[in-house]
Write a protein that holds these residues in place. Structure first.
Motif, short mmCIF file in Angstrom:
data_model
loop_
_atom_site.label_atom_id
_atom_site.label_comp_id
_atom_site.label_asym_id
_atom_site.label_seq_id
_atom_site.Cartn_x
_atom_site.Cartn_y
_atom_site.Cartn_z
N GLU A 105 0.85 -1.20 0.00
CA GLU A 105 0.00 0.00 0.00
C GLU A 105 0.88 1.25 0.00
OE1 GLU A 105 -2.48 -0.98 3.38
OE2 GLU A 105 -3.99 -1.84 2.02
N LEU A 106 0.65 2.20 0.88
CA LEU A 106 1.41 3.46 0.90
C LEU A 106 2.40 3.54 2.06
CD1 LEU A 106 -1.39 5.96 -0.14
CD2 LEU A 106 0.42 5.01 -1.57
N ARG A 107 2.68 2.43 2.72
CA ARG A 107 3.59 2.45 3.87
C ARG A 107 4.99 2.92 3.46
NH1 ARG A 107 0.31 -2.00 5.11
NH2 ARG A 107 1.70 -3.48 4.10
N VAL A 136 5.72 4.89 0.94
CA VAL A 136 5.61 6.32 0.62
C VAL A 136 5.69 7.13 1.92
CG1 VAL A 136 4.10 8.14 -0.26
CG2 VAL A 136 4.29 5.97 -1.49
N GLU A 137 4.93 6.71 2.91
CA GLU A 137 4.91 7.43 4.18
C GLU A 137 6.28 7.44 4.84
OE1 GLU A 137 1.85 5.07 5.95
OE2 GLU A 137 0.28 6.03 4.75
N ALA A 138 6.96 6.30 4.85
CA ALA A 138 8.28 6.21 5.47
C ALA A 138 9.31 7.06 4.73
CB ALA A 138 8.73 4.75 5.52
N ARG A 157 8.75 9.61 2.69
CA ARG A 157 8.44 11.04 2.78
C ARG A 157 8.99 11.60 4.10
NH1 ARG A 157 7.15 14.60 -0.71
NH2 ARG A 157 5.51 15.52 0.50
N ARG A 158 8.90 10.81 5.18
CA ARG A 158 9.49 11.25 6.46
C ARG A 158 11.00 11.38 6.33
NH1 ARG A 158 5.72 7.53 8.60
NH2 ARG A 158 7.37 5.99 8.89
N GLU A 197 -2.84 8.23 -5.27
CA GLU A 197 -2.71 8.77 -3.91
C GLU A 197 -1.27 9.17 -3.61
OE1 GLU A 197 -5.12 9.64 -1.76
OE2 GLU A 197 -6.41 9.15 -3.45
N ALA A 198 -0.32 8.38 -4.06
CA ALA A 198 1.09 8.71 -3.85
C ALA A 198 1.46 10.02 -4.55
CB ALA A 198 1.98 7.58 -4.34
N ALA A 224 0.13 12.80 -2.64
CA ALA A 224 0.90 13.00 -1.40
C ALA A 224 2.22 13.72 -1.65
CB ALA A 224 1.17 11.65 -0.75
#
Length: 111
Positions: free
Chosen positions: A19-21, A23-25, A27-28, A61-62, A65
């Motif tokens: 999923e977007l995990r 992307v989230e990591a 981006r941080r 979604e990515a 984001a």
């Protein structure tokens, strides 16, 4: 970075499992190293886009984001031409997609 690397490109895997995990990591990480490392993140469909019902939406979604490049592997889908068409003919449905950079991987060489 210790040895002078200030620019990096990362293909962030996006699919029904991850999923977007990623992307989230990343981006941080991108935010944490801003000013020190120019980290380009590519929304990447490693497993193709037609194997499930969610990957195309996750790629959208990515991009929403903040990822600025779209990537894929046409050879991972049963219909590589449909994969390429989706990527190149504004399959994202996003207004900014006309100027969106794309990275498509070609089939690895056979040994």
């Amino acid at each position: 970075m210790r040895h002078g690397c200030t620019t990096m490109r990362a293909h962030v895997e996006i699919d029904a499992f991850v999923e977007l995990r990623g992307v989230e990591a990343l981006r941080r990480l991108q935010a944490d190293f801003a000013g020190v490392l120019d980290l380009e993140l590519i929304a990447f469909a490693q497993e193709g886009i037609f194997h499930d019902a969610v990957t195309k939406d996750l790629l959208r979604e990515a991009l929403k984001a903040g990822l600025k490049t779209l990537g894929g592997c046409p050879y991972m889908d049963p219909d590589a031409h449909a994969h390429i068409d989706w990527f190149l003919r504004d399959g994202t449905g996003l207004r900014r997609a006309a100027g969106l950079p794309r990275r498509l991987r070609r089939r690895p060489p056979r040994s």
